[in-house]
Design a protein around this motif. Structure first.
Motif, PDB file in Angstrom:
ATOM      1  N   ILE A 125      -9.825   0.066  10.684  1.00  0.00           N
ATOM      2  CA  ILE A 125      -8.484   0.609  10.453  1.00  0.00           C
ATOM      3  C   ILE A 125      -7.450  -0.511  10.462  1.00  0.00           C
ATOM      4  CG2 ILE A 125      -6.694   2.136  11.354  1.00  0.00           C
ATOM      5  CD1 ILE A 125      -8.906   3.895  12.489  1.00  0.00           C
ATOM      6  N   PHE A 126      -7.607  -1.439  11.397  1.00  0.00           N
ATOM      7  CA  PHE A 126      -6.644  -2.542  11.479  1.00  0.00           C
ATOM      8  C   PHE A 126      -6.724  -3.434  10.242  1.00  0.00           C
ATOM      9  CE2 PHE A 126      -5.214  -6.727  13.079  1.00  0.00           C
ATOM     10  CZ  PHE A 126      -3.923  -6.360  13.459  1.00  0.00           C
ATOM     11  N   VAL A 127      -7.922  -3.681   9.754  1.00  0.00           N
ATOM     12  CA  VAL A 127      -8.084  -4.477   8.539  1.00  0.00           C
ATOM     13  C   VAL A 127      -7.441  -3.780   7.344  1.00  0.00           C
ATOM     14  CG1 VAL A 127      -9.783  -5.334   6.868  1.00  0.00           C
ATOM     15  CG2 VAL A 127     -10.130  -5.723   9.305  1.00  0.00           C
ATOM     16  N   VAL A 128      -7.592  -2.473   7.272  1.00  0.00           N
ATOM     17  CA  VAL A 128      -6.962  -1.722   6.179  1.00  0.00           C
ATOM     18  C   VAL A 128      -5.439  -1.835   6.263  1.00  0.00           C
ATOM     19  CG1 VAL A 128      -6.583   0.588   5.229  1.00  0.00           C
ATOM     20  CG2 VAL A 128      -8.886  -0.129   5.905  1.00  0.00           C
ATOM     21  N   ILE A 129      -4.895  -1.757   7.474  1.00  0.00           N
ATOM     22  CA  ILE A 129      -3.447  -1.885   7.653  1.00  0.00           C
ATOM     23  C   ILE A 129      -2.973  -3.270   7.220  1.00  0.00           C
ATOM     24  CG2 ILE A 129      -1.618  -2.000   9.386  1.00  0.00           C
ATOM     25  CD1 ILE A 129      -3.059   0.202  10.910  1.00  0.00           C
ATOM     26  N   ILE A 130      -3.707  -4.300   7.607  1.00  0.00           N
ATOM     27  CA  ILE A 130      -3.328  -5.663   7.220  1.00  0.00           C
ATOM     28  C   ILE A 130      -3.460  -5.839   5.709  1.00  0.00           C
ATOM     29  CG2 ILE A 130      -3.890  -8.099   7.464  1.00  0.00           C
ATOM     30  CD1 ILE A 130      -2.518  -6.800   9.884  1.00  0.00           C
ATOM     31  N   ALA A 131      -4.507  -5.262   5.122  1.00  0.00           N
ATOM     32  CA  ALA A 131      -4.697  -5.384   3.674  1.00  0.00           C
ATOM     33  C   ALA A 131      -3.568  -4.710   2.904  1.00  0.00           C
ATOM     34  CB  ALA A 131      -6.040  -4.777   3.270  1.00  0.00           C
ATOM     35  N   SER A 132      -2.962  -3.676   3.485  1.00  0.00           N
ATOM     36  CA  SER A 132      -1.871  -2.991   2.795  1.00  0.00           C
ATOM     37  C   SER A 132      -0.632  -3.865   2.648  1.00  0.00           C
ATOM     38  CB  SER A 132      -1.505  -1.699   3.543  1.00  0.00           C
ATOM     39  OG  SER A 132      -0.957  -1.988   4.821  1.00  0.00           O
ATOM     40  N   LEU A 133      -0.577  -4.966   3.422  1.00  0.00           N
ATOM     41  CA  LEU A 133       0.545  -5.894   3.268  1.00  0.00           C
ATOM     42  C   LEU A 133       0.558  -6.535   1.887  1.00  0.00           C
ATOM     43  CD1 LEU A 133       0.473  -7.683   6.742  1.00  0.00           C
ATOM     44  CD2 LEU A 133       2.234  -6.125   5.908  1.00  0.00           C
ATOM     45  N   ALA A 134      -0.624  -6.638   1.266  1.00  0.00           N
ATOM     46  CA  ALA A 134      -0.725  -7.238  -0.063  1.00  0.00           C
ATOM     47  C   ALA A 134      -0.396  -6.255  -1.173  1.00  0.00           C
ATOM     48  CB  ALA A 134      -2.130  -7.804  -0.276  1.00  0.00           C
ATOM     49  N   LEU A 135      -0.137  -5.014  -0.816  1.00  0.00           N
ATOM     50  CA  LEU A 135       0.150  -3.981  -1.813  1.00  0.00           C
ATOM     51  C   LEU A 135       1.635  -4.011  -2.166  1.00  0.00           C
ATOM     52  CD1 LEU A 135      -1.405  -1.638  -3.251  1.00  0.00           C
ATOM     53  CD2 LEU A 135      -0.447  -0.114  -1.498  1.00  0.00           C
ATOM     54  N   PRO A 136       2.000  -4.257  -3.420  1.00  0.00           N
ATOM     55  CA  PRO A 136       3.423  -4.286  -3.795  1.00  0.00           C
ATOM     56  C   PRO A 136       4.074  -2.923  -3.559  1.00  0.00           C
ATOM     57  CG  PRO A 136       2.040  -5.239  -5.527  1.00  0.00           C
ATOM     58  CD  PRO A 136       1.115  -4.576  -4.558  1.00  0.00           C
ATOM     59  N   SER A 137       5.307  -2.957  -3.130  1.00  0.00           N
ATOM     60  CA  SER A 137       6.014  -1.704  -2.862  1.00  0.00           C
ATOM     61  C   SER A 137       6.204  -0.876  -4.131  1.00  0.00           C
ATOM     62  CB  SER A 137       7.377  -1.999  -2.231  1.00  0.00           C
ATOM     63  OG  SER A 137       8.160  -2.814  -3.094  1.00  0.00           O
ATOM     64  N   GLN A 138       6.228  -1.531  -5.294  1.00  0.00           N
ATOM     65  CA  GLN A 138       6.408  -0.800  -6.556  1.00  0.00           C
ATOM     66  C   GLN A 138       5.228   0.123  -6.855  1.00  0.00           C
ATOM     67  OE1 GLN A 138       6.849  -4.026  -6.139  1.00  0.00           O
ATOM     68  NE2 GLN A 138       9.013  -4.374  -6.586  1.00  0.00           N
ATOM     69  N   VAL A 139       4.064  -0.181  -6.279  1.00  0.00           N
ATOM     70  CA  VAL A 139       2.889   0.646  -6.525  1.00  0.00           C
ATOM     71  C   VAL A 139       3.074   2.044  -5.934  1.00  0.00           C
ATOM     72  CG1 VAL A 139       0.415   0.885  -6.069  1.00  0.00           C
ATOM     73  CG2 VAL A 139       1.358  -1.349  -6.673  1.00  0.00           C
ATOM     74  N   THR A 140       3.745   2.112  -4.806  1.00  0.00           N
ATOM     75  CA  THR A 140       3.940   3.405  -4.125  1.00  0.00           C
ATOM     76  C   THR A 140       5.224   4.110  -4.555  1.00  0.00           C
ATOM     77  OG1 THR A 140       5.080   2.330  -2.274  1.00  0.00           O
ATOM     78  CG2 THR A 140       2.679   2.547  -2.126  1.00  0.00           C
ATOM     79  N   LEU A 141       5.967   3.525  -5.460  1.00  0.00           N
ATOM     80  CA  LEU A 141       7.275   4.074  -5.822  1.00  0.00           C
ATOM     81  C   LEU A 141       7.148   5.453  -6.478  1.00  0.00           C
ATOM     82  CD1 LEU A 141      10.223   3.230  -5.638  1.00  0.00           C
ATOM     83  CD2 LEU A 141      10.032   2.304  -7.955  1.00  0.00           C
ATOM     84  N   VAL A 142       6.271   5.575  -7.475  1.00  0.00           N
ATOM     85  CA  VAL A 142       6.116   6.851  -8.179  1.00  0.00           C
ATOM     86  C   VAL A 142       5.532   7.937  -7.273  1.00  0.00           C
ATOM     87  CG1 VAL A 142       4.973   8.021 -10.105  1.00  0.00           C
ATOM     88  CG2 VAL A 142       5.985   5.749 -10.442  1.00  0.00           C
ATOM     89  N   PRO A 143       4.459   7.668  -6.506  1.00  0.00           N
ATOM     90  CA  PRO A 143       3.958   8.714  -5.588  1.00  0.00           C
ATOM     91  C   PRO A 143       4.997   9.168  -4.569  1.00  0.00           C
ATOM     92  CG  PRO A 143       2.324   6.987  -5.856  1.00  0.00           C
ATOM     93  CD  PRO A 143       3.563   6.491  -6.516  1.00  0.00           C
TER      94      PRO A 143
END
Length: 293
Positions: A125-143
């Protein structure tokens, strides 16, 4: 015999003197470099302060003004009365403050759980949380926009606050800080009869106060400066936050730069106040967890 002893002493003193001169030279170069860097960063800020005291027609004169004018109150009046900047300032203060307080508590609780508890899937779970730091905020904009539409929260405070209550960087920062809290301290509190929640509030949180200050600054600054997401979910001018309101000051054919620069100066004031209030804890908070005891 005395001459033989004196020669090594002179050589050692000479080496010490050369070493001190090299250190002084290195320190002098470093001081000059830091001073030049500070000058480069502070000059635009000083120009901003001076420019807010002139009307738009005089801001970009050549050579530029180096002293204050007498137009600051007119720019401030235009900003708050004609442009409705007071609503934007209130909205940003409410959203950033509420988000920061709740998010710091959630990130601290999550960091405490990851640092001091053992449960199935903790590392994954912690690795998934850290990996989400690499996710651009624009990816979650539409959802996120679709969720706000379905919930009927467009143009409201909850649409700005709720998506930012669990920040991956905040969880990481607090987890690293919580790792430095001695296990013996927590065990002693449990032996004395304190429950987990009381231990967390009265024992752990005061211990990591510098990290809380650093986390608060980062979260408040991120929420205060957020532009793209509020631009998408806000519909009316009275609901705008400061970044969106500043963008709306730029017209198609003309821009009132006096009001725009004054709004920029007003917008950075709360952040400066917060940083000055918490600055003594800031560096200590960034270093929290870097040294194991």
């Amino acid at each position: 015999m005395t001459a033989q002893l004196t020669t090594p002493r002179r050589a050692s003193a000479r080496r010490t003197s050369q070493h001190r001169r090299r250190e002084a030279t290195r320190s002098g170069f470093l001081t000059v470099f830091v001073a030049l860097g500070a000058l480069v960063m502070i000059v635009p800020f000083l120009w901003l302060i001076v420019a807010t005291t002139y009307p738009t027609s005089e801001i970009f004169t050549v050579p530029p003004h180096v002293w204050f004018g007498d137009y600051f109150w007119q720019n401030l009046t235009t900003l708050f009365q004609s442009r409705g900047f007071g609503d934007a300032l209130r909205n940003s203060l409410v959203v950033a403050t509420v988000t920061t307080v709740i998010a710091v508590f959630i990130c601290s609780a999550a960091g405490y759980a990851f640092a001091k508890f053992t449960f199935p899937g903790r590392n994954v779970i912690f690795v998934v949380i850290i990996a989400s730091l690499a996710l651009p905020s624009q990816v979650t904009l539409v959802p996120l926009f679709q969720m706000m539409v379905e919930l009927g929260w467009l143009n409201t405070y909850p649409s700005l606050i709720l998506p930012n209550l669990a920040v991956p960087f905040g969880i990481f920062l607090m987890r690293q800080s919580m790792s430095s809290v001695p296990d013996e301290l927590i065990q002693a509190a449990r032996v004395d009869g304190a429950g987990e929640f009381r231990t967390f509030l009265q024992i752990v949180l005061p211990t990591v106060r510098p990290a809380l200050a650093a986390c608060s600054i980062f979260l408040f600054l991120g929420q205060w400066n957020d532009f793209v997401y509020p631009l998408v979910v806000l519909r009316t001018q009275d609901a705008y936050t400061v970044p969106v309101a500043l963008a709306s000051l730029q017209g198609v054919s003309s821009t009132d730069y006096g009001a725009l620069l004054t709004g920029t100066l007003v917008s950075i004031t709360p952040v400066l106040i917060l940083f000055l209030f918490l600055q003594r804890h800031f560096v200590a908070g960034l270093l929290a967890g870097s040294v194991k005891q």
